[in-house]
Design an enzyme around this catalytic site. Structure first.
Site, PDB file in Angstrom:
ATOM      1  CB  CYS A 101      -0.756   0.637   1.228  1.00  0.00           C
ATOM      2  SG  CYS A 101      -2.050   1.187   1.329  1.00  0.00           S
ATOM      3  CB  CYS A 198      -6.964  -1.525   6.375  1.00  0.00           C
ATOM      4  SG  CYS A 198      -6.496  -1.765   4.808  1.00  0.00           S
TER       5      CYS A 198
END
Length: 361
Positions: A101, A198
């Protein structure tokens, strides 16, 4: 300097944005919408990308008096992080989605868009430090708060990205950040930290992978005897070094703990063995990323293979597009797909994705 402050909705990014404003920069807050079906409440989503988080970030921006926008990067996140995560596990590797990410979203897609819109840099709430050298170059270093240090997951940044990155929290501990947030009147001062992956709301990685890859029953084999000692529902959900969740009948073994020592997704086989089979001292990594010029020749470094793992003294050298690392002592549970991050003191030298590890006698 015109700066985009990435605001997740948590206390760290809130204080980071405030500090950039205090430093005299022109700051615009941006929340990244990374999920196409974000849960409304944190109780049902334990990450940092919920609708609730976007609202919290907006409230902080209002307190600071800065513009605030939500940028939709859900498609890019799904392709570069989520689908990559599934593909890596399907291939028998153990990826770190936070590194991916940072590499693909926060310091590629976000930074690229910020630059295209006329901004100069991106600031985040990561715990790491940027040190400017006398020649104007920038170095990435560990944070003062060793318990919160996030330099490992930032080891994928190259020199150009680092030149346009700010990490305002690196010289401060987490308790100090919360106190500062309270003094600034931020609603998020006592908000719990995000944790786990997440995009896996309940933290059940195995169940999440099974829902996408399906059950694939196979054998668990003992490395010493070659005998089948158990069964699994999918080799993809196991990782080298794993001890828990093997579902073995201990009465058929010698009583010694068993660990995953091999994952073969092509044969759909998981191999287990005793702890002595886990130790390695040699690593080959690909997808090398350097936070500055690549090292010339063999260099003495510290090597870290997990976000909160120990740093082991090592020697490393660039080998074409690969990185070779020789550890001074054996390290257990080194899995393909993990990242090895190299340090020189507190400075991040670079990183690579672990392709192979072995015991070099």
């Amino acid at each position: 300097m015109r700066v985009v402050a990435a605001m997740s909705g948590g206390v760290d990014s809130a204080v980071a944005a405030a500090r950039m404003l205090d430093a005299g920069h022109e700051v615009v807050g941006v929340h990244l919408a990374l999920s196409q079906s974000a849960a409304t409440l944190r109780e049902s989503a334990r990450g940092c990308c919920t609708i609730e988080d976007a609202g919290d970030a907006r409230r902080v921006a209002d307190v600071l008096g800065i513009p605030f926008y939500v940028w939709d990067m859900a498609s890019r996140f799904r392709e570069d992080v989520v689908e990559d995560f599934v593909a890596e596990y399907a291939a028998g590797r153990t990826p770190n989605p936070c590194l991916r990410c940072n590499e693909k979203i926060k310091f590629a897609a976000l930074l690229d868009k910020a630059l295209a819109l006329g901004f100069d840099a991106v600031a985040t709430g990561h715990y790491a430090q940027v040190v400017e050298r006398a020649d104007g170059g920038r170095e990435l270093h560990r944070a003062v708060d060793s318990g919160k240090d996030q330099s490992y997951v930032l080891g994928v940044l190259d020199a150009d990205q680092l030149a346009r990155a700010f990490f305002p929290l690196g010289d401060t501990t987490k308790p100090q950040i919360r106190e500062e947030a309270r003094e600034r009147g931020f609603y998020v001062a006592n908000k719990p930290d995000s944790h786990d992956i997440c995009f896996i709301a309940d933290g059940d990685t195995r169940g999440w992978l099974t829902s996408r890859l399906g059950e694939q029953p196979g054998e668990i084999v003992d490395a010493d005897s070659g005998e089948v000692v158990g069964a699994h529902a999918g080799a993809y959900s196991y990782t080298v070094g794993q001890r828990r969740g093997l579902g073995l009948d201990r009465s058929t073994l010698d009583g010694a703990p068993r660990y995953v020592v091999g994952v073969d997704t092509r044969a759909n086989r998981v191999t287990i063995g005793t702890a002595d089979l886990l130790g390695v001292n040699a690593i080959r990594g690909d997808h090398a990323r350097w936070c500055g010029p690549p090292p010339e020749g063999v260099v003495a470094v510290g090597a870290q293979v997990r976000a909160h793992g120990e740093e082991v003294p090592a020697q490393a050298w660039a080998d074409g597009d690969d990185v070779q690392v020789r550890l001074s002592s054996r390290l257990r549970g080194v899995a393909p797909g993990q990242s090895v991050v190299l340090y020189e003191g507190t400075r991040v030298v670079g990183s690579a994705t672990i392709a192979q590890s072995w015991l070099d006698r």
